[in-house]
Motif scaffolding. Structure first.
Motif, mmCIF file in Angstrom:
data_model
loop_
_atom_site.group_PDB
_atom_site.id
_atom_site.type_symbol
_atom_site.label_atom_id
_atom_site.label_comp_id
_atom_site.label_asym_id
_atom_site.label_seq_id
_atom_site.Cartn_x
_atom_site.Cartn_y
_atom_site.Cartn_z
ATOM 1 N N MET A 18 9.654 37.867 -44.900
ATOM 2 C CA MET A 18 8.379 37.200 -45.078
ATOM 3 C C MET A 18 7.264 38.111 -44.572
ATOM 4 O O MET A 18 7.284 38.547 -43.431
ATOM 5 C CB MET A 18 8.384 35.872 -44.312
ATOM 6 C CG MET A 18 7.035 35.200 -44.280
ATOM 7 S SD MET A 18 7.006 33.544 -43.551
ATOM 8 C CE MET A 18 7.388 33.880 -41.849
ATOM 9 N N THR A 19 6.306 38.380 -45.409
ATOM 10 C CA THR A 19 5.147 39.176 -45.038
ATOM 11 C C THR A 19 4.105 38.257 -44.416
ATOM 12 O O THR A 19 3.826 37.183 -44.940
ATOM 13 C CB THR A 19 4.541 39.853 -46.284
ATOM 14 O OG1 THR A 19 5.536 40.641 -46.895
ATOM 15 C CG2 THR A 19 3.350 40.697 -45.922
ATOM 16 N N THR A 20 3.533 38.676 -43.305
ATOM 17 C CA THR A 20 2.471 37.901 -42.684
ATOM 18 C C THR A 20 1.147 38.331 -43.292
ATOM 19 O O THR A 20 0.858 39.514 -43.382
ATOM 20 C CB THR A 20 2.449 38.125 -41.163
ATOM 21 O OG1 THR A 20 3.715 37.727 -40.640
ATOM 22 C CG2 THR A 20 1.365 37.301 -40.504
ATOM 23 N N HIS A 21 0.386 37.356 -43.720
ATOM 24 C CA HIS A 21 -0.915 37.616 -44.329
ATOM 25 C C HIS A 21 -2.020 37.209 -43.364
ATOM 26 O O HIS A 21 -1.820 36.378 -42.486
ATOM 27 C CB HIS A 21 -1.059 36.809 -45.622
ATOM 28 C CG HIS A 21 -0.117 37.227 -46.694
ATOM 29 N ND1 HIS A 21 1.179 36.780 -46.760
ATOM 30 C CD2 HIS A 21 -0.277 38.063 -47.732
ATOM 31 C CE1 HIS A 21 1.775 37.308 -47.806
ATOM 32 N NE2 HIS A 21 0.920 38.106 -48.410
ATOM 33 N N THR A 22 -3.187 37.774 -43.575
ATOM 34 C CA THR A 22 -4.349 37.389 -42.791
ATOM 35 C C THR A 22 -4.882 36.080 -43.343
ATOM 36 O O THR A 22 -5.086 35.942 -44.545
ATOM 37 C CB THR A 22 -5.439 38.472 -42.874
ATOM 38 O OG1 THR A 22 -4.898 39.691 -42.369
ATOM 39 C CG2 THR A 22 -6.657 38.071 -42.064
ATOM 40 N N ILE A 23 -5.070 35.146 -42.445
ATOM 41 C CA ILE A 23 -5.576 33.835 -42.846
ATOM 42 C C ILE A 23 -7.009 33.702 -42.369
ATOM 43 O O ILE A 23 -7.313 33.970 -41.209
ATOM 44 C CB ILE A 23 -4.686 32.721 -42.277
ATOM 45 C CG1 ILE A 23 -3.282 32.855 -42.870
ATOM 46 C CG2 ILE A 23 -5.294 31.347 -42.561
ATOM 47 C CD1 ILE A 23 -2.270 31.914 -42.316
ATOM 48 N N GLN A 24 -7.860 33.308 -43.266
ATOM 49 C CA GLN A 24 -9.275 33.086 -42.973
ATOM 50 C C GLN A 24 -9.495 31.585 -42.792
ATOM 51 O O GLN A 24 -8.824 30.783 -43.439
ATOM 52 C CB GLN A 24 -10.129 33.577 -44.139
ATOM 53 C CG GLN A 24 -9.870 35.005 -44.550
ATOM 54 C CD GLN A 24 -10.780 35.971 -43.860
ATOM 55 O OE1 GLN A 24 -11.946 35.692 -43.682
ATOM 56 N NE2 GLN A 24 -10.251 37.112 -43.484
ATOM 57 N N ASP A 72 -0.063 29.692 -54.604
ATOM 58 C CA ASP A 72 0.118 30.185 -55.968
ATOM 59 C C ASP A 72 1.595 30.066 -56.355
ATOM 60 O O ASP A 72 2.469 30.480 -55.592
ATOM 61 C CB ASP A 72 -0.340 31.648 -56.019
ATOM 62 C CG ASP A 72 -0.236 32.238 -57.398
ATOM 63 O OD1 ASP A 72 0.888 32.655 -57.766
ATOM 64 O OD2 ASP A 72 -1.256 32.305 -58.091
ATOM 65 N N PRO A 73 1.894 29.508 -57.531
ATOM 66 C CA PRO A 73 3.293 29.316 -57.932
ATOM 67 C C PRO A 73 4.145 30.588 -57.871
ATOM 68 O O PRO A 73 5.321 30.527 -57.527
ATOM 69 C CB PRO A 73 3.194 28.796 -59.363
ATOM 70 C CG PRO A 73 1.852 28.136 -59.419
ATOM 71 C CD PRO A 73 0.971 28.957 -58.523
ATOM 72 N N GLY A 74 3.574 31.735 -58.161
ATOM 73 C CA GLY A 74 4.319 32.986 -58.129
ATOM 74 C C GLY A 74 4.678 33.459 -56.731
ATOM 75 O O GLY A 74 5.504 34.354 -56.573
ATOM 76 N N LEU A 75 4.069 32.852 -55.710
ATOM 77 C CA LEU A 75 4.320 33.262 -54.330
ATOM 78 C C LEU A 75 4.968 32.164 -53.495
ATOM 79 O O LEU A 75 5.143 32.327 -52.294
ATOM 80 C CB LEU A 75 3.007 33.707 -53.674
ATOM 81 C CG LEU A 75 2.395 34.970 -54.278
ATOM 82 C CD1 LEU A 75 1.003 35.206 -53.736
ATOM 83 C CD2 LEU A 75 3.282 36.168 -54.026
ATOM 84 N N ARG A 76 5.325 31.069 -54.124
ATOM 85 C CA ARG A 76 5.978 29.985 -53.386
ATOM 86 C C ARG A 76 7.350 30.434 -52.920
ATOM 87 O O ARG A 76 8.001 31.251 -53.546
ATOM 88 C CB ARG A 76 6.083 28.738 -54.258
ATOM 89 C CG ARG A 76 4.717 28.124 -54.474
ATOM 90 C CD ARG A 76 4.740 26.873 -55.280
ATOM 91 N NE ARG A 76 3.352 26.451 -55.499
ATOM 92 C CZ ARG A 76 2.985 25.613 -56.428
ATOM 93 N NH1 ARG A 76 3.881 25.068 -57.237
ATOM 94 N NH2 ARG A 76 1.716 25.299 -56.563
ATOM 95 N N GLY A 77 7.768 29.895 -51.784
ATOM 96 C CA GLY A 77 9.062 30.253 -51.221
ATOM 97 C C GLY A 77 9.029 31.478 -50.331
ATOM 98 O O GLY A 77 10.062 31.925 -49.849
ATOM 99 N N HIS A 78 7.829 32.023 -50.083
ATOM 100 C CA HIS A 78 7.685 33.211 -49.241
ATOM 101 C C HIS A 78 7.055 32.896 -47.888
ATOM 102 O O HIS A 78 6.632 33.798 -47.172
ATOM 103 C CB HIS A 78 6.861 34.277 -49.955
ATOM 104 C CG HIS A 78 7.498 34.827 -51.191
ATOM 105 N ND1 HIS A 78 8.805 34.620 -51.533
ATOM 106 C CD2 HIS A 78 7.005 35.593 -52.179
ATOM 107 C CE1 HIS A 78 9.082 35.228 -52.672
ATOM 108 N NE2 HIS A 78 8.002 35.821 -53.083
ATOM 109 N N GLY A 79 6.937 31.615 -47.560
ATOM 110 C CA GLY A 79 6.438 31.223 -46.245
ATOM 111 C C GLY A 79 4.932 31.146 -46.103
ATOM 112 O O GLY A 79 4.433 31.012 -44.990
#
Length: 96
Positions: free
Chosen positions: A1-7, A47-54
């Motif tokens: 799982m990649t951690t993204h920056t959340i605004q 986004d449906p293409g990124l679901r399941g990635h946390g």
């Protein structure tokens, strides 16, 4: 799982936690403020293409951390958020 920056943004009585990926918004968790110390979390989208990635979990984690830091209580009406609170007793301290 990649951690993204959340605004996090809040304007008037509405707020949103959102994730950007490659220049576009790919996830969000929205809330309405009912008083200075209470919010109603009403929607989570990934986004449906990124679901399941946390990504939804990362949004939830950011929201819970913010609620703790600001002494804000949460009323979950979003089905995803409600389920996460049911599953994880460790975050229930922010429930209203």
């Amino acid at each position: 799982m990649t951690t993204h920056t959340i605004q996090h943004q809040e304007t008037a009585a509405r707020g949103v936690f959102h994730i950007q990926h490659e220049g576009r918004q790919v996830g969000e968790m929205t809330y309405s403020r009912t008083n200075p110390s209470l919010v109603v979390v009403d929607h989570t989208y990934v986004d449906p293409g990124l679901r399941g990635h946390g990504l939804a979990q990362q949004l939830q984690d950011a929201m819970v951390a913010w609620a703790r830091k600001t002494n804000t209580k949460v009323v979950p009406v979003c089905s995803y958020v409600k389920l996460q609170f049911e599953r994880n007793a460790a975050i229930r301290d922010v429930l209203a």
